[in-house]
Design a protein around this motif. Structure first.
Motif, short mmCIF file in Angstrom:
data_model
loop_
_atom_site.label_atom_id
_atom_site.label_comp_id
_atom_site.label_asym_id
_atom_site.label_seq_id
_atom_site.Cartn_x
_atom_site.Cartn_y
_atom_site.Cartn_z
N ALA A 177 48.41 105.16 9.32
CA ALA A 177 48.55 104.25 8.19
C ALA A 177 48.12 102.86 8.63
CB ALA A 177 49.97 104.24 7.66
N VAL A 178 47.04 102.34 8.01
CA VAL A 178 46.50 101.03 8.34
C VAL A 178 46.81 100.10 7.17
CG1 VAL A 178 44.44 99.71 8.94
CG2 VAL A 178 44.67 102.08 9.72
N LYS A 179 47.63 99.08 7.43
CA LYS A 179 48.07 98.17 6.37
C LYS A 179 47.56 96.75 6.65
CE LYS A 179 52.35 100.85 6.00
NZ LYS A 179 53.84 100.80 6.08
N ASN A 180 47.34 96.01 5.56
CA ASN A 180 46.98 94.58 5.64
C ASN A 180 45.79 94.35 6.57
OD1 ASN A 180 49.26 94.08 4.00
ND2 ASN A 180 50.56 94.01 5.83
N LEU A 181 44.69 94.95 6.24
CA LEU A 181 43.49 94.83 7.06
C LEU A 181 43.04 93.37 7.14
CD1 LEU A 181 41.54 96.76 8.59
CD2 LEU A 181 40.09 96.71 6.54
N PHE A 182 42.63 92.94 8.32
CA PHE A 182 42.18 91.56 8.61
C PHE A 182 43.28 90.53 8.33
CE2 PHE A 182 38.06 93.63 7.30
CZ PHE A 182 37.54 93.74 8.59
N PHE A 183 44.54 90.89 8.56
CA PHE A 183 45.63 89.95 8.28
C PHE A 183 45.56 88.74 9.20
CE2 PHE A 183 47.35 92.02 11.94
CZ PHE A 183 48.28 91.15 12.49
N ASN A 184 45.03 88.93 10.43
CA ASN A 184 44.97 87.83 11.39
C ASN A 184 43.58 87.22 11.49
OD1 ASN A 184 43.86 90.12 12.47
ND2 ASN A 184 44.89 89.97 14.47
N ILE A 185 42.65 87.64 10.62
CA ILE A 185 41.32 87.04 10.57
C ILE A 185 41.03 86.71 9.11
CG2 ILE A 185 38.90 87.23 11.31
CD1 ILE A 185 39.66 89.50 13.09
N PRO A 186 41.57 85.62 8.58
CA PRO A 186 41.39 85.31 7.16
C PRO A 186 39.92 85.15 6.75
CG PRO A 186 43.10 83.92 8.15
CD PRO A 186 42.42 84.63 9.26
N ALA A 187 39.08 84.66 7.66
CA ALA A 187 37.67 84.48 7.31
C ALA A 187 37.02 85.82 7.02
CB ALA A 187 36.94 83.76 8.45
N ARG A 188 37.34 86.86 7.80
CA ARG A 188 36.76 88.19 7.56
C ARG A 188 37.31 88.78 6.26
NH1 ARG A 188 34.84 91.21 11.79
NH2 ARG A 188 34.39 92.73 10.14
N ARG A 189 38.57 88.51 5.98
CA ARG A 189 39.14 89.05 4.74
C ARG A 189 38.52 88.39 3.52
NH1 ARG A 189 43.73 92.06 3.88
NH2 ARG A 189 44.60 91.97 1.79
N ASN A 190 38.17 87.11 3.63
CA ASN A 190 37.54 86.43 2.49
C ASN A 190 36.15 86.94 2.20
OD1 ASN A 190 39.82 84.82 2.15
ND2 ASN A 190 39.02 83.17 3.47
N PHE A 191 35.51 87.55 3.19
CA PHE A 191 34.16 88.07 3.00
C PHE A 191 34.16 89.43 2.31
CE2 PHE A 191 32.72 84.91 6.12
CZ PHE A 191 31.53 84.52 5.52
N LEU A 192 35.31 90.04 2.14
CA LEU A 192 35.37 91.31 1.44
C LEU A 192 35.01 91.12 -0.04
CD1 LEU A 192 38.64 92.90 2.90
CD2 LEU A 192 36.27 93.39 3.54
N LYS A 193 34.37 92.15 -0.60
CA LYS A 193 33.96 92.09 -2.00
C LYS A 193 35.14 92.44 -2.90
CE LYS A 193 29.70 91.25 -0.78
NZ LYS A 193 29.08 89.93 -1.02
N SER A 194 34.85 92.58 -4.19
CA SER A 194 35.89 92.93 -5.16
C SER A 194 36.40 94.34 -4.89
CB SER A 194 35.34 92.84 -6.59
OG SER A 194 34.31 93.78 -6.79
N ASP A 195 37.56 94.66 -5.48
CA ASP A 195 38.13 95.99 -5.29
C ASP A 195 37.19 97.09 -5.75
OD1 ASP A 195 40.31 94.72 -4.30
OD2 ASP A 195 41.68 95.22 -5.94
N THR A 196 36.46 96.84 -6.82
CA THR A 196 35.53 97.86 -7.33
C THR A 196 34.44 98.16 -6.31
OG1 THR A 196 35.92 97.06 -9.57
CG2 THR A 196 34.02 98.48 -9.23
N VAL A 197 33.90 97.14 -5.70
CA VAL A 197 32.83 97.32 -4.71
C VAL A 197 33.37 98.04 -3.47
CG1 VAL A 197 31.16 96.15 -3.24
CG2 VAL A 197 31.61 95.30 -5.54
N GLU A 198 34.50 97.58 -2.97
CA GLU A 198 35.06 98.20 -1.77
C GLU A 198 35.47 99.65 -2.05
OE1 GLU A 198 34.81 96.92 1.04
OE2 GLU A 198 34.28 94.87 0.47
N TYR A 199 35.96 99.91 -3.24
CA TYR A 199 36.34 101.27 -3.60
C TYR A 199 35.13 102.20 -3.61
CZ TYR A 199 37.90 105.17 -6.54
OH TYR A 199 38.16 106.41 -7.04
N ARG A 200 33.99 101.70 -4.09
CA ARG A 200 32.79 102.53 -4.11
C ARG A 200 32.31 102.83 -2.69
NH1 ARG A 200 30.13 104.10 -7.99
NH2 ARG A 200 28.24 104.20 -6.73
N HIS A 201 32.44 101.88 -1.79
CA HIS A 201 32.07 102.14 -0.40
C HIS A 201 32.98 103.19 0.23
CE1 HIS A 201 28.86 99.24 0.31
NE2 HIS A 201 29.53 98.36 -0.41
#
Length: 634
Positions: free
Chosen positions: A147-171
């Motif tokens: 179980a992997v929770k709160n991905l990139f919790f300690n790297i806020p810059a990487r988390r901000n680069f994530l796309k919308s939920d729809t885009v990430e869900y398609r990937h």
């Protein structure tokens, strides 16, 4: 002088490695699913929340790990797949580098539960940012759960680069499809935000493909089977008439590993040469089995690219195999309701031999004899005497010479002359008086053609300073683009109702995408009557779309939006308007009438920005008379 070079701390090194292994939640899904497959699991569950940003969990019933292995698997370069460098060239497993779990644990809150089948108790480990928080003994079922929770919790810059939920869900869906298609004998289950998205029981390869991409996919598939000393090929390709504009359903698997290969893709396209429309892409699901020592899978960080020893031979074998399968499909009997049954040979004539026709000649026939029927003709003779037609005067023997009956009693009741007598064969006609033209000279000049089409591609229109040359495709794209934007913004688009609704079948991921776009499509003029898990029912379409273009427009739209839907509604509407304008615009090579040319020119210069197409390409150029004079002055 102090040393400049120094070793990085372990937690920093893990974060740097994570940048290579984990780009987005889909990367975590890929690594965990592949580990579950390598653990010989027969049942794998994938659970995600918020497109993997909050939770990515993979539960399997595989072999599990003991206490030592459970702690050691989070160390860098720890792996159970290889023991020496030579093992890299004989791999039959998925992940092997030993960096995945360590990299994921460095940038997320991770919880692992695992137990061997023969053990009574299992191990429960909690890690946060590469730090072991706890390790306990627990009662667990056989297998492993990550179980992997709160991905990139300690790297806020990487988390901000994530796309919308729809885009990430398609990937995530893409990665799930690749693993599930490679292993049809494993039971896969996929849950998203508590909803059951996929439930794929163990099945054949064809059934696994149909479960993913809809029931209508079964009739599109053509099997491909070839066994050679160099490689074994199994799988399916789509029939040419079901080709799409996008490259969505194209899969290569080498030794049960998904790969991307432009070279092998070119081999598939070469096999379709001559039977595929321009710009169309066939679907294919091809599984190649080659000796592990003839490939190198360690040339790309995500292991989606492979180096082959003899690519040219594989190209030739793959192209020939697909071409052979398509040839078998073309010669096979098909149920075609448009075929004329009168041209088919009846079944009871199947084994009969043809009869030689006989010729009968009338020896008594004389073409110079008197024109009267001869009694010597046999009943089977093909010659018949035709009576000569009566003269045209005999048609009017019983007609009274009453001109009033022909021309009307009121006009000629008092006329006794013979000007209209049939006997004298004389007729009098009233001459029409030539009047002046309805239009003056200026109006006649305005009716002269003002536009000309060149090579069915450009429209030339004269202007005061010279002439304008317009690209008809780009100009029409601009006109349609602004029309669709206005309709979606004002939300007052006109629709034409269909007498018979259209049923369009799509895969589960495409249905999710259509549901996201439904309101925007309604604003353009589409009317959705019903929506089912695998197909939609359309009862109304925009006025500038024909019924036959609906499937093409939606396929093009899904292909353009495959990489993601813009987050805000304006960008979403802009993308939809661009895609539909590109699909519906008049193409190069289409003949336009004079009226159509004028309407297109007027519509273009009525746009807010007529200078460029929606894709920022020029729609027209101007040539002044001075420019032409310079050409002739050379």
């Amino acid at each position: 002088m102090s040393s400049i070079i120094q070793l990085l701390p372990d937690h920093v090194a893990n974060q740097i490695a994570a940048g290579e292994v984990v780009q987005r939640p889909a990367s975590v899904v890929k690594e965990l699913l592949e580990n579950a497959v390598d653990a010989k699991a027969t049942d794998i569950k994938l659970i995600i929340k918020d497109a993997g940003k909050s939770l990515v969990q993979v539960i399997d019933n595989g072999s599990g790990m003991n206490v030592t292995d459970a702690r050691l698997c989070f160390e860098r370069h720890a792996t159970s797949k290889i023991r020496q460098a030579e093992d890299l060239f004989s791999l039959n497993t998925k992940g092997f580098r030993g960096e995945a779990l360590a990299s994921i644990a460095a940038i997320a809150h991770m919880e692992m539960k695992t137990k061997l089948e023969q053990e009574e108790l299992g191990t429960h480990i909690v890690i946060e940012g590469s730090k072991f928080m706890s390790q306990d003994v627990a009662v667990l079922p056989k297998g492993t759960s990550f179980a992997v929770k709160n991905l990139f919790f300690n790297i806020p810059a990487r988390r901000n680069f994530l796309k919308s939920d729809t885009v990430e869900y398609r990937h995530i869906i893409d990665e799930f499809q690749r693993v599930a298609l490679a292993h049809p004998k494993i039971h896969f289950t996929f849950y998203h935000n508590g909803s059951d998205m996929y439930n794929l029981p163990p099945s054949s390869l064809r059934q696994r493909i149909v479960n993913f991409f809809g029931g209508k996919t079964n009739e599109k598939l053509v099997p491909v089977v070839e066994d050679t000393e160099m490689m074994n090929i199994q799988g399916f390709v789509s029939k040419p008439e079901f080709a799409k504009k996008s490259r969505g359903e194209q899969f290569f698997f080498v030794n049960d590993r998904f790969i991307k290969s432009p070279y092998l893709h070119h081999a598939v396209m070469a096999a379709y040469e001559g039977i595929l429309k321009d710009g169309s892409q066939p679907s294919y699901y091809l599984y190649l089995t080659v000796p592990p020592n003839t490939i190198d899978i360690n040339i790309h960080p995500t292991k989606t690219e492979i180096k082959f020893d003899n690519e040219s031979a594989m190209y030739a074998i793959l192209r020939a195999s697909i071409k052979h399968s398509l040839g078998q499909f073309n010669v096979a009997p098909v149920l075609d309701f448009e075929r004329d049954a009168n041209l088919d040979t009846p079944y009871h004539y199947k084994n009969l031999e043809g009869e030689v026709p006989t010729i009968q000649i009338d020896t008594n026939f004389n073409p110079f004899a008197e024109e009267k029927p001869s009694k010597s003709y046999s009943s089977s003779s093909s010659y018949k005497r035709v009576e000569p037609a009566a003269t045209w005067e005999s048609l009017y023997v019983d007609v009274k010479h009453d001109t009033s009956a022909v021309f009307g009693r009121n006009e000629f009741a008092s006329s006794n002359n013979n000007d209209f007598s049939f006997e004298n064969n004389e007729f009098a006609f009233e001459n029409e008086e030539v009047t002046s033209s309805l239009f003056n000279d200026e109006e006649v000049e305005q009716t002269v053609q003002r536009t000309y089409q060149i090579h069915k591609k450009y429209i030339v229109s004269p202007i005061k300073s010279g002439m304008v040359i317009i690209d008809q495709n780009r100009a029409h794209q601009r006109v349609l683009y602004e029309q669709f934007l206005v309709n979606m913004t004002v939300q007052h688009a006109s629709s034409q109702q269909l007498l018979f609704p259209i049923n369009l079948f799509y895969s589960t991921s495409e249905m999710e995408l259509i549901a996201e776009l439904q309101q925007s499509l309604v604003n353009t003029g589409f009317v959705f009557e019903d929506s089912n898990p695998d197909h939609i029912v359309i009862s109304g379409i925009p006025v500038n779309i024909t019924e036959s273009e609906v499937a093409v427009v939606l396929d093009q739209l899904l292909g353009d939006l495959h990489n993601g839907i813009p987050e805000n509604s304006f960008s979403q509407n802009d993308t939809i308007a661009k895609s539909m304008a590109k699909s519906l615009a008049v193409k190069t090579g289409a003949y336009l009438t004079e009226k159509e040319q004028e309407n297109l020119v007027n519509g273009l210069f009525a746009c807010k920005d007529p200078n460029v197409s929606p894709f920022q390409k020029p729609t027209f150029i101007t040539m002044r008379v001075e420019d032409l004079d310079k050409k002739f002055a050379l």
